[in-house]
Design a protein around this motif. Structure first.
Motif, PDB file in Angstrom:
ATOM      1  N   PHE A  55       0.837  -1.206   0.000  1.00 27.64           N
ATOM      2  CA  PHE A  55       0.000   0.000   0.000  1.00 27.64           C
ATOM      3  C   PHE A  55       0.871   1.255   0.000  1.00 27.64           C
ATOM      4  O   PHE A  55       0.640   2.184  -0.778  1.00 27.64           O
ATOM      5  N   VAL A  56       1.900   1.271   0.861  1.00 23.77           N
ATOM      6  CA  VAL A  56       2.806   2.421   0.928  1.00 23.77           C
ATOM      7  C   VAL A  56       3.550   2.587  -0.392  1.00 23.77           C
ATOM      8  O   VAL A  56       3.660   3.702  -0.927  1.00 23.77           O
ATOM      9  N   GLY A  58       2.572   1.610  -3.281  1.00 23.40           N
ATOM     10  CA  GLY A  58       1.603   2.042  -4.283  1.00 23.40           C
ATOM     11  C   GLY A  58       1.341   3.540  -4.226  1.00 23.40           C
ATOM     12  O   GLY A  58       1.335   4.216  -5.260  1.00 23.40           O
ATOM     13  N   ILE A  59       1.155   4.074  -3.027  1.00 22.94           N
ATOM     14  CA  ILE A  59       0.904   5.507  -2.871  1.00 22.94           C
ATOM     15  C   ILE A  59       2.095   6.324  -3.342  1.00 22.94           C
ATOM     16  O   ILE A  59       1.955   7.295  -4.113  1.00 22.94           O
ATOM     17  N   ILE A  60       3.298   5.929  -2.896  1.00 21.78           N
ATOM     18  CA  ILE A  60       4.512   6.670  -3.287  1.00 21.78           C
ATOM     19  C   ILE A  60       4.712   6.611  -4.798  1.00 21.78           C
ATOM     20  O   ILE A  60       5.039   7.619  -5.436  1.00 21.78           O
ATOM     21  N   SER A  61       4.506   5.426  -5.371  1.00 20.48           N
ATOM     22  CA  SER A  61       4.722   5.253  -6.817  1.00 20.48           C
ATOM     23  C   SER A  61       3.721   6.058  -7.636  1.00 20.48           C
ATOM     24  O   SER A  61       4.094   6.706  -8.623  1.00 20.48           O
ATOM     25  N   VAL A  62       2.459   6.003  -7.251  1.00 17.17           N
ATOM     26  CA  VAL A  62       1.429   6.737  -7.994  1.00 17.17           C
ATOM     27  C   VAL A  62       1.712   8.241  -7.954  1.00 17.17           C
ATOM     28  O   VAL A  62       1.627   8.935  -8.980  1.00 17.17           O
ATOM     29  N   ILE A  63       2.073   8.753  -6.773  1.00 17.59           N
ATOM     30  CA  ILE A  63       2.370  10.190  -6.654  1.00 17.59           C
ATOM     31  C   ILE A  63       3.649  10.527  -7.432  1.00 17.59           C
ATOM     32  O   ILE A  63       3.684  11.487  -8.207  1.00 17.59           O
ATOM     33  N   MET A  98      -1.313   1.021 -10.156  1.00 19.43           N
ATOM     34  CA  MET A  98      -2.754   1.251 -10.071  1.00 19.43           C
ATOM     35  C   MET A  98      -3.535  -0.051 -10.226  1.00 19.43           C
ATOM     36  O   MET A  98      -4.563  -0.251  -9.572  1.00 19.43           O
ATOM     37  N   PHE A 102      -2.959  -2.125  -5.376  1.00 19.07           N
ATOM     38  CA  PHE A 102      -4.148  -2.024  -4.513  1.00 19.07           C
ATOM     39  C   PHE A 102      -5.010  -3.279  -4.594  1.00 19.07           C
ATOM     40  O   PHE A 102      -5.721  -3.615  -3.649  1.00 19.07           O
ATOM     41  N   LYS A 315       7.534  -4.386  -7.550  1.00 20.62           N
ATOM     42  CA  LYS A 315       6.724  -3.178  -7.338  1.00 20.62           C
ATOM     43  C   LYS A 315       7.558  -2.052  -6.741  1.00 20.62           C
ATOM     44  O   LYS A 315       7.280  -0.871  -6.984  1.00 20.62           O
ATOM     45  N   VAL A 319       8.799   2.493  -7.637  1.00 24.29           N
ATOM     46  CA  VAL A 319       8.975   3.602  -6.702  1.00 24.29           C
ATOM     47  C   VAL A 319      10.272   4.347  -6.986  1.00 24.29           C
ATOM     48  O   VAL A 319      10.308   5.581  -7.024  1.00 24.29           O
TER      49      VAL A 319
END
Length: 374
Positions: A55-56, A58-63, A98, A102, A315, A319
């Motif tokens: 989850f962490v 994913g958030i860092i990568s998307v941003i 994405m 998630f 994954k 990042v």
């Protein structure tokens, strides 16, 4: 000797403890290899740790990748053919996280695959598609830098059309290798941790095993050795250039032909960047390769927990790619500071004149710096 079948029973009653397969919904049980029936359920704490980590990431990568896409697409000074590769890399990493990160977090919450056969296929297909595209985009970036720095004026300049064509090739490679298991060459199945899906590397049929071997050759070995070859010769070309510059300066009784320039520092900086790029690429994709080869050649007894690390390392690649290929670009940092002052440091931006771009550009033409640092 390990037992590779369903748990034994007496008059229909199991005599062993629960297995990692017990929570799997009935509609996808036919995809689960008998190998996994020998393992007890994973400790729920592992599912929580992995779910939180993904989850962490994913958030860092998307941003991070979202910002790379936004800045490289909107800043005029960054609209070069070479930087199209950086945007494409950010796009494939963004889409991979994405679609995969998630989804995996959701399944970690339930401690098994909850989304049925179709979503298992789509999850594995998108992971393969975007992963292949990222791998080959990084290969194209290495080849572009090789063309600019090693070939120099003898190399054919990259155009927008040429960059788009190479990007289409990257996507086609991803589509082909991603869709083949859905067409019968190998198949997509739940991995041992039962929270993700991937290729079937446990089936004894060599027709299916041949997919793993062919896939690893074209999507792991060829890109890896291409990247290593490119960066080795890039560092060699810069070293030879700096040596010739120092020799010429000696003949002219000068300390350096360029005021304020340290050729050895340029060599070391480029060598470090090459080493970091190759090392991070190797760390990202080697765990998956080892896991698949272990299953194909039966060199060890793979546990459900061991299968998780392939997903985590791959994954994580999404990042640090924005850092290696985006933030390391001096013009990107300048544009980042301009749009988001709180995310950048002004003294770092002010030092951009001494960046690798200007150092590497001396090897070729005055406008090759963007490519060298893209």
């Amino acid at each position: 000797m390990s037992y590779y079948g369903p748990p034994p029973s007496i008059w229909g009653h199991p005599i062993s403890n629960m297995t990692v397969v017990d929570k799997v919904p009935p509609e996808i049980l036919h995809l689960v290899d008998p190998h996994w029936y020998q393992f007890p359920p994973m400790n729920p704490l592992w599912h929580s740790i992995i779910g939180f980590a993904i989850f962490v990431l994913g958030i860092i990568s998307v941003i991070g990748n979202g910002m790379v896409i936004y800045i490289f697409s909107t800043a005029k000074g960054l609209r070069t053919p070479s930087n199209l590769f950086v945007v494409n890399l950010a796009m494939s990493d963004f889409l991979m996280m994405m679609t995969n990160a998630f989804t995996m977090v959701y399944n970690c919450w339930y401690e098994t695959w909850q989304l049925g056969v179709l979503m298992c296929d789509l999850y594995a297909f998108t992971g393969s598609l975007f992963g292949c595209c990222s791998i080959w985009t990084m290969t194209m970036i290495a080849l572009d830098r090789y063309n600019v720095i090693v070939k120099g004026l003898a190399g054919k300049p990259l155009t927008n059309a040429g960059a788009v064509l190479r990007i289409l090739v990257c996507w086609m490679i991803g589509v082909v290798w991603g869709i083949l298991p859905m067409l019968g060459w190998n198949r997509y199945v739940p991995e041992g941790n039962m929270t993700a899906c991937g290729t079937d590397y446990l089936t004894e049929d060599w027709f299916h095993k041949s997919y793993i071997l062919a896939y690893s050759f074209f999507v792991y070995y060829v890109p890896l050795f291409t990247i290593i070859y490119s960066y080795v010769y890039i560092v060699k070309a810069v070293s030879e250039h700096e040596k010739s510059m120092r020799d010429q300066a000696k003949r002219m009784n000068m300390q350096s032909l360029r005021q304020g320039d340290d050729g050895k520092a340029a060599e070391m900086k480029l060598a470090k960047i090459a080493l970091v790029t190759i090392s991070l690429w190797f760390m990202a994709w080697t765990p998956y390769t080892i896991i698949n080869y272990t299953g194909v050649f039966k060199t060890a007894n793979i546990s459900p927990l061991a299968t998780i690390w392939g997903s985590v390392f791959a994954k994580a690649n999404a990042v640090y790619n924005p850092i290696v290929y985006g933030i390391s670009h001096p013009k990107y940092r300048a544009a980042l500071y301009k749009r988001f002052p709180s995310l950048s440091c002004q003294d770092v931006v002010a030092a951009d004149d001494k960046s690798l771009a200007s150092e590497a550009s001396a090897v070729t033409t005055s406008n090759s710096g963007d490519t060298a640092s893209a």
